[in-house]
Scaffold this motif. Structure first.
Motif, short mmCIF file in Angstrom:
data_model
loop_
_atom_site.label_atom_id
_atom_site.label_comp_id
_atom_site.label_asym_id
_atom_site.label_seq_id
_atom_site.Cartn_x
_atom_site.Cartn_y
_atom_site.Cartn_z
N THR A 86 -84.89 -18.87 23.95
CA THR A 86 -86.15 -18.92 24.72
C THR A 86 -86.38 -20.30 25.34
N ILE A 87 -86.17 -21.33 24.53
CA ILE A 87 -86.39 -22.69 25.02
C ILE A 87 -85.45 -22.99 26.19
N ASN A 88 -84.18 -22.67 26.01
CA ASN A 88 -83.20 -22.92 27.08
C ASN A 88 -83.55 -22.14 28.34
N HIS A 89 -83.93 -20.90 28.14
CA HIS A 89 -84.25 -20.07 29.28
C HIS A 89 -85.48 -20.61 30.03
N CYS A 90 -86.49 -21.01 29.29
CA CYS A 90 -87.71 -21.53 29.93
C CYS A 90 -87.41 -22.86 30.63
N ARG A 91 -86.59 -23.68 30.02
CA ARG A 91 -86.20 -24.95 30.65
C ARG A 91 -85.51 -24.68 31.99
N ASN A 92 -84.60 -23.73 31.96
CA ASN A 92 -83.88 -23.40 33.20
C ASN A 92 -84.84 -22.92 34.28
N ARG A 93 -85.78 -22.09 33.87
CA ARG A 93 -86.75 -21.58 34.85
C ARG A 93 -87.59 -22.72 35.42
N LEU A 94 -88.02 -23.60 34.54
CA LEU A 94 -88.85 -24.72 35.00
C LEU A 94 -88.06 -25.64 35.93
N GLN A 95 -86.80 -25.86 35.57
CA GLN A 95 -85.98 -26.73 36.42
C GLN A 95 -85.74 -26.09 37.78
N THR A 96 -85.57 -24.77 37.77
CA THR A 96 -85.33 -24.06 39.03
C THR A 96 -86.55 -24.17 39.95
N TRP A 97 -87.71 -24.01 39.36
CA TRP A 97 -88.91 -24.04 40.20
C TRP A 97 -89.20 -25.44 40.72
N GLN A 98 -88.92 -26.44 39.89
CA GLN A 98 -89.23 -27.83 40.30
C GLN A 98 -90.68 -27.97 40.74
N ARG A 99 -91.55 -27.29 40.03
CA ARG A 99 -92.92 -27.29 40.54
C ARG A 99 -93.93 -27.86 39.57
N ARG A 100 -93.48 -28.07 38.33
CA ARG A 100 -94.47 -28.51 37.36
C ARG A 100 -94.13 -29.87 36.79
N HIS A 101 -95.12 -30.62 36.50
CA HIS A 101 -94.97 -31.86 35.74
C HIS A 101 -94.09 -32.90 36.41
N ILE A 102 -94.05 -32.87 37.70
CA ILE A 102 -93.23 -33.88 38.36
C ILE A 102 -94.10 -35.10 38.61
N GLY A 103 -93.84 -36.14 37.84
CA GLY A 103 -94.59 -37.38 37.98
C GLY A 103 -96.04 -37.28 37.57
N THR A 104 -96.39 -36.24 36.83
CA THR A 104 -97.80 -36.10 36.47
C THR A 104 -98.09 -36.44 35.01
N VAL A 105 -97.05 -36.46 34.20
CA VAL A 105 -97.28 -36.71 32.77
C VAL A 105 -97.25 -38.21 32.50
N PRO A 106 -98.30 -38.74 31.90
CA PRO A 106 -98.33 -40.17 31.64
C PRO A 106 -97.38 -40.57 30.52
N ASP A 107 -97.11 -41.86 30.48
CA ASP A 107 -96.30 -42.42 29.40
C ASP A 107 -97.00 -42.12 28.08
N ASP A 108 -96.23 -41.82 27.02
CA ASP A 108 -96.88 -41.38 25.78
C ASP A 108 -97.66 -42.48 25.07
N ARG A 109 -97.48 -43.74 25.51
CA ARG A 109 -98.27 -44.82 24.88
C ARG A 109 -99.73 -44.77 25.33
N VAL A 110 -99.97 -44.07 26.42
CA VAL A 110 -101.33 -43.95 26.95
C VAL A 110 -102.30 -43.49 25.87
N TRP A 111 -101.86 -42.52 25.08
CA TRP A 111 -102.77 -41.92 24.10
C TRP A 111 -103.04 -42.85 22.92
N ASP A 112 -102.13 -43.80 22.70
CA ASP A 112 -102.32 -44.74 21.59
C ASP A 112 -103.50 -45.68 21.85
N ASN A 113 -103.74 -45.97 23.12
CA ASN A 113 -104.76 -46.97 23.44
C ASN A 113 -106.15 -46.38 23.69
#
Lengths: 192, 84
Positions: A86-113
């Protein structure tokens, strides 16, 4: 095939099936579907963020399972094997679409501060649209955190199995889980 | 409540109890609290069921397909089969 049946034997309560729905053959595959369609669909839904895409993904996953069930060697649990597909399949679908989370997810240190409600319980006054809030929250997280939380939420997976699925050690899973929870709490509070 | 009580009053009492139970469950639903993200996700997962069309689609797809039999070399070399 006997090993598959044995692995499926400690079956969790299958989801109730409407009488009009068609039977799936062969029997082993039907048992796998009854037991795992819910967790597979849920994982796909929250990874892809769209119900129809999740249905497509779950369909393809079970088709793969049907084709390869005879090759399942029983070294890992069936649940882990299904989740990996399931994980591999969903990853492939997401990569194919290239439509989500491109440059939108902040660095994970953001939440620490940030001042965070992470150590206090997540409170809900309104359960309406909870699914949307959860999806919004998960979408705002890095893929690693999202996957980690979804897998750990399945109580039938051990930390070792989550580690295997996410290609890291169980200690790393435990370490990252704290940060993932914190990030989730921060983002969830924003959706209120 | 005695057995001599009229049937209608039994029903009324039952209705009142049901209404109270519904109200209570409504209050509990309105004030849910989760200690961790995983608990919340577990709650969410319990609300989600796969659409019935998934099963129907699979059924239709599989009708056109034969299951792949376990090949002899998989049985013979069971230690190193290729996992999909």
């Amino acid at each position: 095939m006997a090993s598959v049946v044995e692995t499926v034997a400690p079956v969790e309560t299958p989801s109730p099936t409407p009488p009009a729905t068609p039977a799936l053959e062969p029997r082993e595959f039907a048992a796998v579907y009854e037991t795992y369609s819910r967790p597979v669909y849920y994982l796909a839904l929250r990874l892809l963020g769209d119900a129809s895409e999740a249905e497509d993904a779950a369909h393809d996953v079970f088709l793969k399972v049907f084709r390869h069930l005879g090759e399942f060697r029983g070294e890992s649990r069936l649940r882990t094997w299904l989740y990996r597909i399931t994980i591999n399949h969903c990853r492939n679908r997401l990569q194919t679409w290239q439509r989500r989370h491109i440059g939108t997810v902040p660095d994970d240190r953001v939440w620490d501060n940030l001042p965070s409600p992470a150590d206090s319980p997540l409170r809900l006054l309104e359960t309406k649209e909870l699914g949307q809030r959860i999806q919004q929250t998960l979408d705002a997280l890095p893929e690693e955190y999202r996957l980690l939380l979804l897998l750990v939420a399945d109580e039938r997976l051990s930390y070792e199995q989550v580690a295997e699925l996410t290609h890291q050690t169980a200690d790393a899973v435990r370490g990252k889980l704290h940060r993932a929870r914190r990030a989730f709490a921060v983002e969830f509070s924003k959706t209120a | 409540m005695s057995d001599m009580e009229p049937q209608s009053s039994k029903f009324r009492l039952q209705e009142q109890r049901q209404a109270a139970a519904q109200q209570q469950s409504g209050q509990q639903q309105a004030g849910l609290e989760f200690a961790t993200a995983e608990e919340l996700l577990r709650h969410d997962a319990a609300q989600v069921t796969p659409p019935p069309t998934l099963r129907q689609r699979l059924h239709l797809t599989l009708r056109g397909q034969k299951p792949v039999k376990r090949r002899w070399w998989h049985r013979l070399f069971a230690r190193n089969p290729t996992e999909p």
